[in-house]
Write a protein that holds these residues in place. Structure first.
Motif, PDB file in Angstrom:
ATOM      1  N   PHE A   1       8.360 -31.816 -37.922  1.00 41.09           N
ATOM      2  CA  PHE A   1       8.415 -32.610 -36.699  1.00 41.09           C
ATOM      3  C   PHE A   1       7.226 -32.369 -35.771  1.00 41.09           C
ATOM      4  O   PHE A   1       7.113 -33.021 -34.737  1.00 41.09           O
ATOM      5  CB  PHE A   1       9.733 -32.352 -35.971  1.00 41.09           C
ATOM      6  CG  PHE A   1      10.930 -32.892 -36.709  1.00 41.09           C
ATOM      7  CD1 PHE A   1      11.240 -34.239 -36.655  1.00 41.09           C
ATOM      8  CD2 PHE A   1      11.722 -32.066 -37.482  1.00 41.09           C
ATOM      9  CE1 PHE A   1      12.335 -34.756 -37.346  1.00 41.09           C
ATOM     10  CE2 PHE A   1      12.821 -32.570 -38.180  1.00 41.09           C
ATOM     11  CZ  PHE A   1      13.122 -33.913 -38.109  1.00 41.09           C
ATOM     12  N   ASP A   2       6.358 -31.429 -36.124  1.00 39.76           N
ATOM     13  CA  ASP A   2       5.151 -31.192 -35.328  1.00 39.76           C
ATOM     14  C   ASP A   2       3.938 -31.166 -36.258  1.00 39.76           C
ATOM     15  O   ASP A   2       3.324 -30.125 -36.480  1.00 39.76           O
ATOM     16  CB  ASP A   2       5.260 -29.886 -34.535  1.00 39.76           C
ATOM     17  CG  ASP A   2       5.593 -28.686 -35.417  1.00 39.76           C
ATOM     18  OD1 ASP A   2       5.961 -28.896 -36.595  1.00 39.76           O
ATOM     19  OD2 ASP A   2       5.449 -27.541 -34.936  1.00 39.76           O
ATOM     20  N   PRO A   3       3.576 -32.332 -36.831  1.00 32.46           N
ATOM     21  CA  PRO A   3       2.479 -32.398 -37.794  1.00 32.46           C
ATOM     22  C   PRO A   3       1.142 -32.134 -37.115  1.00 32.46           C
ATOM     23  O   PRO A   3       1.021 -32.164 -35.889  1.00 32.46           O
ATOM     24  CB  PRO A   3       2.562 -33.830 -38.319  1.00 32.46           C
ATOM     25  CG  PRO A   3       3.189 -34.605 -37.219  1.00 32.46           C
ATOM     26  CD  PRO A   3       4.171 -33.666 -36.587  1.00 32.46           C
TER      27      PRO A   3
ATOM     28  N   ASN B   1      -0.778 -37.121 -35.365  1.00 33.46           N
ATOM     29  CA  ASN B   1       0.340 -38.059 -35.285  1.00 33.46           C
ATOM     30  C   ASN B   1       0.001 -39.387 -35.956  1.00 33.46           C
ATOM     31  O   ASN B   1      -0.775 -40.179 -35.421  1.00 33.46           O
ATOM     32  CB  ASN B   1       0.725 -38.297 -33.830  1.00 33.46           C
ATOM     33  CG  ASN B   1       1.893 -39.269 -33.686  1.00 33.46           C
ATOM     34  OD1 ASN B   1       2.742 -39.363 -34.568  1.00 33.46           O
ATOM     35  ND2 ASN B   1       1.937 -39.985 -32.574  1.00 33.46           N
ATOM     36  N   ILE B   2       0.588 -39.625 -37.107  1.00 32.42           N
ATOM     37  CA  ILE B   2       0.514 -40.928 -37.763  1.00 32.42           C
ATOM     38  C   ILE B   2       1.705 -41.749 -37.285  1.00 32.42           C
ATOM     39  O   ILE B   2       2.851 -41.324 -37.413  1.00 32.42           O
ATOM     40  CB  ILE B   2       0.527 -40.790 -39.297  1.00 32.42           C
ATOM     41  CG1 ILE B   2      -0.701 -40.018 -39.771  1.00 32.42           C
ATOM     42  CG2 ILE B   2       0.589 -42.168 -39.958  1.00 32.42           C
ATOM     43  CD1 ILE B   2      -0.702 -39.723 -41.260  1.00 32.42           C
ATOM     44  N   VAL B   3       1.432 -42.933 -36.736  1.00 34.65           N
ATOM     45  CA  VAL B   3       2.492 -43.775 -36.196  1.00 34.65           C
ATOM     46  C   VAL B   3       3.132 -44.627 -37.285  1.00 34.65           C
ATOM     47  O   VAL B   3       4.361 -44.722 -37.374  1.00 34.65           O
ATOM     48  CB  VAL B   3       1.939 -44.677 -35.071  1.00 34.65           C
ATOM     49  CG1 VAL B   3       3.000 -45.648 -34.567  1.00 34.65           C
ATOM     50  CG2 VAL B   3       1.415 -43.824 -33.925  1.00 34.65           C
ATOM     51  N   ARG B   4       2.290 -45.237 -38.133  1.00 36.29           N
ATOM     52  CA  ARG B   4       2.806 -46.175 -39.138  1.00 36.29           C
ATOM     53  C   ARG B   4       1.673 -46.586 -40.059  1.00 36.29           C
ATOM     54  O   ARG B   4       0.502 -46.338 -39.777  1.00 36.29           O
ATOM     55  CB  ARG B   4       3.379 -47.428 -38.468  1.00 36.29           C
ATOM     56  CG  ARG B   4       2.348 -48.178 -37.620  1.00 36.29           C
ATOM     57  CD  ARG B   4       2.921 -49.460 -37.023  1.00 36.29           C
ATOM     58  NE  ARG B   4       1.986 -50.106 -36.114  1.00 36.29           N
ATOM     59  CZ  ARG B   4       1.006 -50.929 -36.479  1.00 36.29           C
ATOM     60  NH1 ARG B   4       0.827 -51.201 -37.778  1.00 36.29           N
ATOM     61  NH2 ARG B   4       0.201 -51.487 -35.598  1.00 36.29           N
ATOM     62  N   VAL B   5       2.048 -47.251 -41.161  1.00 36.31           N
ATOM     63  CA  VAL B   5       1.038 -47.926 -41.971  1.00 36.31           C
ATOM     64  C   VAL B   5       0.483 -49.082 -41.154  1.00 36.31           C
ATOM     65  O   VAL B   5       1.214 -49.760 -40.436  1.00 36.31           O
ATOM     66  CB  VAL B   5       1.619 -48.411 -43.316  1.00 36.31           C
ATOM     67  CG1 VAL B   5       2.667 -49.495 -43.139  1.00 36.31           C
ATOM     68  CG2 VAL B   5       0.523 -48.851 -44.271  1.00 36.31           C
ATOM     69  N   SER B   6      -0.825 -49.299 -41.245  1.00 35.86           N
ATOM     70  CA  SER B   6      -1.488 -50.243 -40.357  1.00 35.86           C
ATOM     71  C   SER B   6      -2.075 -51.440 -41.078  1.00 35.86           C
ATOM     72  O   SER B   6      -1.898 -52.582 -40.645  1.00 35.86           O
ATOM     73  CB  SER B   6      -2.603 -49.520 -39.599  1.00 35.86           C
ATOM     74  OG  SER B   6      -3.439 -50.409 -38.908  1.00 35.86           O
TER      75      SER B   6
ATOM     76  N   LEU C   1      -2.923 -44.093 -35.907  1.00 38.87           N
ATOM     77  CA  LEU C   1      -2.642 -42.811 -35.273  1.00 38.87           C
ATOM     78  C   LEU C   1      -2.245 -43.039 -33.815  1.00 38.87           C
ATOM     79  O   LEU C   1      -2.483 -44.096 -33.238  1.00 38.87           O
ATOM     80  CB  LEU C   1      -3.859 -41.896 -35.357  1.00 38.87           C
ATOM     81  CG  LEU C   1      -4.433 -41.636 -36.750  1.00 38.87           C
ATOM     82  CD1 LEU C   1      -5.483 -40.517 -36.696  1.00 38.87           C
ATOM     83  CD2 LEU C   1      -3.354 -41.303 -37.763  1.00 38.87           C
ATOM     84  N   GLY C   2      -1.670 -42.010 -33.210  1.00 43.82           N
ATOM     85  CA  GLY C   2      -1.140 -42.172 -31.873  1.00 43.82           C
ATOM     86  C   GLY C   2      -2.197 -42.256 -30.793  1.00 43.82           C
ATOM     87  O   GLY C   2      -2.100 -43.082 -29.881  1.00 43.82           O
TER      88      GLY C   2
ATOM     89  N   GLU D   1      -6.631 -41.211 -29.618  1.00 44.49           N
ATOM     90  CA  GLU D   1      -7.981 -40.878 -30.053  1.00 44.49           C
ATOM     91  C   GLU D   1      -8.081 -39.418 -30.474  1.00 44.49           C
ATOM     92  O   GLU D   1      -8.766 -39.082 -31.441  1.00 44.49           O
ATOM     93  CB  GLU D   1      -8.977 -41.163 -28.924  1.00 44.49           C
ATOM     94  CG  GLU D   1      -9.264 -42.632 -28.696  1.00 44.49           C
ATOM     95  CD  GLU D   1     -10.126 -43.232 -29.794  1.00 44.49           C
ATOM     96  OE1 GLU D   1     -11.032 -42.535 -30.287  1.00 44.49           O
ATOM     97  OE2 GLU D   1      -9.884 -44.386 -30.166  1.00 44.49           O
ATOM     98  N   ALA D   2      -7.404 -38.540 -29.762  1.00 45.12           N
ATOM     99  CA  ALA D   2      -7.458 -37.115 -30.093  1.00 45.12           C
ATOM    100  C   ALA D   2      -6.909 -36.837 -31.484  1.00 45.12           C
ATOM    101  O   ALA D   2      -7.313 -35.866 -32.138  1.00 45.12           O
ATOM    102  CB  ALA D   2      -6.690 -36.311 -29.047  1.00 45.12           C
ATOM    103  N   ASP D   3      -5.989 -37.683 -31.951  1.00 45.53           N
ATOM    104  CA  ASP D   3      -5.451 -37.490 -33.300  1.00 45.53           C
ATOM    105  C   ASP D   3      -6.517 -37.726 -34.365  1.00 45.53           C
ATOM    106  O   ASP D   3      -6.449 -37.135 -35.454  1.00 45.53           O
ATOM    107  CB  ASP D   3      -4.263 -38.428 -33.533  1.00 45.53           C
ATOM    108  CG  ASP D   3      -3.034 -38.002 -32.753  1.00 45.53           C
ATOM    109  OD1 ASP D   3      -2.640 -36.831 -32.878  1.00 45.53           O
ATOM    110  OD2 ASP D   3      -2.480 -38.845 -32.027  1.00 45.53           O
ATOM    111  N   LEU D   4      -7.489 -38.593 -34.085  1.00 44.92           N
ATOM    112  CA  LEU D   4      -8.586 -38.794 -35.029  1.00 44.92           C
ATOM    113  C   LEU D   4      -9.390 -37.515 -35.208  1.00 44.92           C
ATOM    114  O   LEU D   4      -9.752 -37.147 -36.339  1.00 44.92           O
ATOM    115  CB  LEU D   4      -9.490 -39.934 -34.559  1.00 44.92           C
ATOM    116  CG  LEU D   4      -8.953 -41.353 -34.740  1.00 44.92           C
ATOM    117  CD1 LEU D   4      -9.833 -42.340 -33.988  1.00 44.92           C
ATOM    118  CD2 LEU D   4      -8.881 -41.717 -36.216  1.00 44.92           C
ATOM    119  N   ASP D   5      -9.678 -36.834 -34.113  1.00 45.16           N
ATOM    120  CA  ASP D   5     -10.412 -35.575 -34.208  1.00 45.16           C
ATOM    121  C   ASP D   5      -9.575 -34.501 -34.903  1.00 45.16           C
ATOM    122  O   ASP D   5     -10.093 -33.715 -35.707  1.00 45.16           O
ATOM    123  CB  ASP D   5     -10.835 -35.114 -32.818  1.00 45.16           C
ATOM    124  CG  ASP D   5     -11.787 -36.097 -32.155  1.00 45.16           C
ATOM    125  OD1 ASP D   5     -12.782 -36.481 -32.792  1.00 45.16           O
ATOM    126  OD2 ASP D   5     -11.517 -36.500 -31.013  1.00 45.16           O
TER     127      ASP D   5
END
Length: 327
Positions: free
Chosen positions: A8-10, A13-18, A80-81, A83-87
């Motif tokens: 639950f704390d990956p 953060n991947i939100v969904r297939v895009s 992703l949720g 911009e920080a998730d990209l990094d």
């Protein structure tokens, strides 16, 4: 084989297939198929690329068709949720020595290309250009009235390892098909991020290859209507399987093939899975209802044919699953 533990704390953060990027040999023929038969909306197009989306989608595209010498799947995209998730994602792939690079992609924000340990080419984005939803432009509806991209399914040589890797990224297993007996191996698994049955599924087989991409549609009647459309517009041979109802996911479905053989599912009536204590459902690999609740097995092409990922070498599966095949 063990069912993956929910994380639950990956690490990001991947939100969904895009979105999915497909390479096609005849861009005009593919555009006509997806636009006028399936009913996707063209957002933008040029001499080499067509961008499409479902009628409710507000992001610029969920399907990209690119002209190429041969058919292939170029990338599977995930939203992703932040911009920080990209990094964070870039750091995750770097720590594991996996290929990754930031790239410029039209109509998308900052985009990370990466590959998982099994050769699956990923495209991670935190944002896209926005477009107005066409959901209530009912007079413009065509084909199956595809609402949104729902999921992708991949032929995976190492199903268990693939499930474990994506579980570590926060994907949660909803259903799985397993051999019977104390040493039974998982031959297929369905995983989600957005609270439905799946964003990403793995099917045991020679790969990595794209098995299918799927659009969600409002009702089973839309799918039946598409059967009539295809049967009377020259696309009868492109209908591969269905209509029917899956045991796994409970969804009403139809599988079709585009002019290059890429497999597309049209799908509705699955269920929600967002509760934290949702437990995955196990299906025996020999239960005929898992493929189709009504007991009809899938054709041989279902287990053997898929779209290559551009530039990826194929590997044989770790084991041969004893599945029921239509005669």
């Amino acid at each position: 084989m063990p069912v993956p533990t929910h994380i639950f704390d990956p690490p990001f953060n991947i939100v969904r297939v895009s979105h999915v990027v497909l390479e096609v040999t005849d861009l005009a023929a593919s555009r006509a198929f997806y636009e006028t038969v399936v009913g996707l909306r063209v957002t933008d197009a040029d001499a080499g690329t067509v961008y499409l989306r479902g009628v409710e989608e507000r992001q610029h595209h969920s399907l990209v068709l690119r002209k190429a010498d041969g058919p292939a799947c170029r990338r599977i995209g995930f939203r992703l949720g932040h911009e920080a998730d990209l990094d964070a994602a870039a750091a995750f792939f770097a720590q594991r020595g996996l290929p990754h690079a930031f790239v410029e992609v039209p109509f998308q924000g900052r985009t990370l290309h990466a590959s998982d340990p099994f050769g699956l080419p990923l495209e991670l984005v935190a944002g896209m250009e926005r477009r107005p939803s066409s959901l209530q432009r009912y007079a413009d509806y065509q084909g199956v009235r595809p609402q949104r991209l729902d999921h992708v399914n991949v032929f995976a040589p190492e199903v268990q390892a693939s499930l474990d890797f994506y579980a570590a990224l926060g994907f949660r297993l909803t259903e799985y098909a397993e051999e019977d007996g104390p040493d039974g191996r998982i031959a297929a698994g369905w995983m989600h991020r957005k609270g439905n049955v799946h964003d990403l599924a793995f099917t045991n087989g020679r790969g990595p290859r794209l098995h299918h991409l799927c659009y969600w549609t409002p009702t089973a009647l839309d799918i039946i209507h598409l059967c009539d459309v295809m049967a009377t517009s020259g696309y009868l041979p492109n209908m591969e399987r269905g209509p029917g109802r899956h045991g796994i996911s409970n969804a009403f479905f139809l599988y079709i093939r585009d002019p290059d053989g890429h497999r597309i599912e049209l799908y509705t009536s699955d269920y929600q899975t967002m509760d934290p204590d949702h437990e995955p459902l196990r299906w025996s690999l020999r239960d005929p209802r898992r493929q189709t609740l009504w007991g009809a097995p899938a054709p041989k092409t279902w287990f053997e044919e898929g779209s290559l990922f551009a530039g990826q070498d194929l590997r044989d599966p770790a084991f041969v699953a004893d599945v029921i095949v239509a005669s």
